[in-house]
Design an enzyme around this catalytic site. Sequence first.
Site, mmCIF file in Angstrom:
data_model
loop_
_atom_site.group_PDB
_atom_site.id
_atom_site.type_symbol
_atom_site.label_atom_id
_atom_site.label_comp_id
_atom_site.label_asym_id
_atom_site.label_seq_id
_atom_site.Cartn_x
_atom_site.Cartn_y
_atom_site.Cartn_z
ATOM 1 C CG ASN A 8 51.041 149.648 51.840
ATOM 2 O OD1 ASN A 8 49.819 149.711 51.934
ATOM 3 N ND2 ASN A 8 51.804 149.169 52.801
ATOM 4 C CE LYS A 15 54.255 152.254 55.371
ATOM 5 N NZ LYS A 15 54.465 151.005 56.150
ATOM 6 N NE ARG A 92 49.819 145.577 53.333
ATOM 7 C CZ ARG A 92 49.474 146.160 54.480
ATOM 8 N NH1 ARG A 92 49.482 147.477 54.569
ATOM 9 N NH2 ARG A 92 49.122 145.450 55.518
ATOM 10 C CG HIS A 180 50.856 142.379 59.289
ATOM 11 N ND1 HIS A 180 50.541 142.424 60.632
ATOM 12 C CD2 HIS A 180 50.620 143.631 58.824
ATOM 13 C CE1 HIS A 180 50.142 143.629 60.972
ATOM 14 N NE2 HIS A 180 50.184 144.378 59.882
ATOM 15 N N GLY A 209 53.953 147.182 64.731
ATOM 16 C CA GLY A 209 53.890 148.554 64.244
ATOM 17 C C GLY A 209 52.550 149.139 64.628
ATOM 18 N N GLY A 211 49.943 148.618 63.012
ATOM 19 C CA GLY A 211 49.254 147.344 62.953
ATOM 20 C C GLY A 211 50.217 146.309 63.496
ATOM 21 N NE ARG A 240 44.491 148.176 62.676
ATOM 22 C CZ ARG A 240 45.268 147.593 61.776
ATOM 23 N NH1 ARG A 240 44.980 146.372 61.355
ATOM 24 N NH2 ARG A 240 46.344 148.201 61.321
ATOM 25 N NE ARG A 284 57.803 157.416 66.489
ATOM 26 C CZ ARG A 284 57.763 157.713 65.189
ATOM 27 N NH1 ARG A 284 58.893 157.875 64.517
ATOM 28 N NH2 ARG A 284 56.612 157.845 64.556
ATOM 29 N N GLY A 329 58.965 146.979 66.306
ATOM 30 C CA GLY A 329 59.842 145.813 66.409
ATOM 31 C C GLY A 329 61.275 146.092 66.003
ATOM 32 C CD GLU A 330 61.901 147.188 60.703
ATOM 33 O OE1 GLU A 330 62.451 148.268 60.356
ATOM 34 O OE2 GLU A 330 61.092 146.580 59.981
ATOM 35 C CG ASN A 331 63.058 151.566 64.193
ATOM 36 O OD1 ASN A 331 64.206 151.575 63.761
ATOM 37 N ND2 ASN A 331 61.997 151.463 63.401
ATOM 38 C CD GLU A 378 54.499 145.345 54.564
ATOM 39 O OE1 GLU A 378 53.566 144.752 55.112
ATOM 40 O OE2 GLU A 378 54.696 146.579 54.657
#
Length: 398
Positions: A8, A15, A92, A180, A209, A211, A240, A284, A329-331, A378
Amino acid sequence: MKAIVTLNAGSSSIKFALYELSADGLRFDAGGKIEEIGTAPRLRARNAQGDVILQRNWPQGNAISHEHLLEDLFAWAATQLGDREIIAIGHRVVHGGAEFAAPRRIDDALLEVLEALIPLAPLHQPHNLAAVRALRALAPHLPQIACFDTAFHHELSALATRLPLPRAFHDKGVRRYGFHGLSYEHIAGQLRAADPERLGGRVIAAHLGNGASLCAMREGRNIDTTMGFTALDGLMMGTRSGALDPGVVLHLQMQLGLAAQEVETLLYKKSGLLGVSGLSSDMRTLHASDAPEAAEAIDLFVRQAARQTAALIPALGGLDGLVFTAGIGENDPVIRARICESLSWTGLSLDTEANQRNANVISAKQSRILVRVIPTDEEAVIAHHVVQLIRPTGSNFQ
């Protein structure tokens, strides 16, 4: 043993993941990320157990190209895999246009079509395709597979894809596509495995994230999404702007004198959390800051996420589940809690302790809406698509 590599490639990061392929299926072997390309590139890779197995830093200001970094990465991958043969590379690719609803093997003709879509995804598509070209030069014998972020959204209804412009523009491709998709495909699969009954319900997945977007799903199928013609639409993001009154763009050009390219740079790279805070695109960093501008950027991000989540509920006819995924969203339990608080009128309530520890289910027992945290993957979706596309009938690659 055989192996698959997934990539990616973005403007400042790459990635990657390595998967072993056997008769038993795919097994994640290692993966990681090269970050800060163009400034001070650094690479970190972990194995399947989460242990760091490779770290490398390049000197600050070292103008190392994506191509050179991919060459180094490919050489390391070959060492990591030992006698396991790499048989394909999955990429990707952010934009597949209206034509491609499934992964495709990359050839010259496909590259030409995808290059024509660069104006619709200028932040991502050029780097996605540059990685393809670099690896074609490096390993011309290897099949390369394009997996499209837009493909999951091909099931959108005709009404959901149409923009309120004269019909001739729609016929020329000016329509809503959605992005996404690889992430949402993974979320749909995870819901199918973990909660098949809820999969048949009405779920909004929030990919939050750098994005960010939302996707409304019923029975795991896409009903509506916040990103449209480009990945600039919808939610406020790291750099963005997200959705804007189109009159703002006209004003920037006609009254303030910005050229089209300046507007593009402003909306893609200088807006969102970075633009409002004047400090950082990283949530963060904003949490750690005492600056009122940082707090305002966070407030606006939460407001827009809650507002656009609520706006998707009518398309579903109600809401049964909410899923948070991707980096924020996860963290980030603070952001999740604030978004959910704004949606409490739906009957949604959180379990504070579960939310704090990023549990799989974070809604309270009495909540009418089931709220989950599901890490996106992904790379796994890409790897499975590659196998399905290149696996000869009846072969187990042994």
